[in-house]
Scaffold this motif. Structure first.
Motif, PDB file in Angstrom:
ATOM      1  N   GLN A 135     -10.911   0.174  11.858  1.00  0.00           N
ATOM      2  CA  GLN A 135     -11.120   1.270  12.795  1.00  0.00           C
ATOM      3  C   GLN A 135     -12.028   0.778  13.912  1.00  0.00           C
ATOM      4  O   GLN A 135     -13.118   0.265  13.646  1.00  0.00           O
ATOM      5  N   ARG A 179     -15.001  -0.889  11.962  1.00  0.00           N
ATOM      6  CA  ARG A 179     -15.295  -0.435  10.612  1.00  0.00           C
ATOM      7  C   ARG A 179     -14.167  -0.920   9.700  1.00  0.00           C
ATOM      8  O   ARG A 179     -12.997  -0.688   9.973  1.00  0.00           O
ATOM      9  N   ARG A 202     -12.286  -0.542   6.209  1.00  0.00           N
ATOM     10  CA  ARG A 202     -12.101   0.518   5.222  1.00  0.00           C
ATOM     11  C   ARG A 202     -11.028   0.088   4.223  1.00  0.00           C
ATOM     12  O   ARG A 202     -10.095  -0.626   4.565  1.00  0.00           O
ATOM     13  N   ARG A 203     -11.178   0.551   2.997  1.00  0.00           N
ATOM     14  CA  ARG A 203     -10.183   0.242   1.965  1.00  0.00           C
ATOM     15  C   ARG A 203      -9.934   1.484   1.133  1.00  0.00           C
ATOM     16  O   ARG A 203     -10.854   2.232   0.826  1.00  0.00           O
ATOM     17  N   PHE A 263     -10.664   6.824   1.050  1.00  0.00           N
ATOM     18  CA  PHE A 263     -10.992   5.577   1.726  1.00  0.00           C
ATOM     19  C   PHE A 263     -12.486   5.351   1.636  1.00  0.00           C
ATOM     20  O   PHE A 263     -13.273   6.274   1.813  1.00  0.00           O
ATOM     21  N   ASP A 317     -15.679   3.104   3.121  1.00  0.00           N
ATOM     22  CA  ASP A 317     -16.132   2.234   4.204  1.00  0.00           C
ATOM     23  C   ASP A 317     -16.793   1.009   3.590  1.00  0.00           C
ATOM     24  O   ASP A 317     -17.715   1.133   2.789  1.00  0.00           O
TER      25      ASP A 317
END
Length: 86
Positions: free
Chosen positions: A44, A55, A57-58, A66, A68
């Motif tokens: 992001q 950022r 994220r997963r 999600f 961070d």
């Protein structure tokens, strides 16, 4: 790092030698896909003033949300976080 979301950030250019692709998911949000075609996370783009940060994220299946992984000023650092923090 405190950043504010924006919708006018162009697609980042992946540094040479980094084996991932970015697929647009939303304005200023991309899916990060590895060589095998597996989505390894999301990137992001965030902006504050004239600077752009990223950022990592997963998706966490157990919580169905999600997470961070971190905010980074460097695109390379954000991508490395997604590639190596598995």
């Amino acid at each position: 790092m405190t950043l504010t979301d924006t919708t006018a950030i162009p697609r980042p250019t992946i540094p040479p030698g980094v084996p991932v692709q970015l697929l647009e998911a939303a304005p200023s949000l991309w899916r990060v896909v590895d060589r095998s075609g597996r989505v390894i996370g999301h990137l992001q783009a965030l902006a504050k003033g004239g600077a752009v940060g990223y950022r990592a994220r997963r998706f966490h299946a157990a919580s169905r949300a999600f997470l961070d992984l971190g905010d980074f000023w460097s695109l390379s650092d954000a991508l490395d976080c997604l590639r190596f923090a598995r």
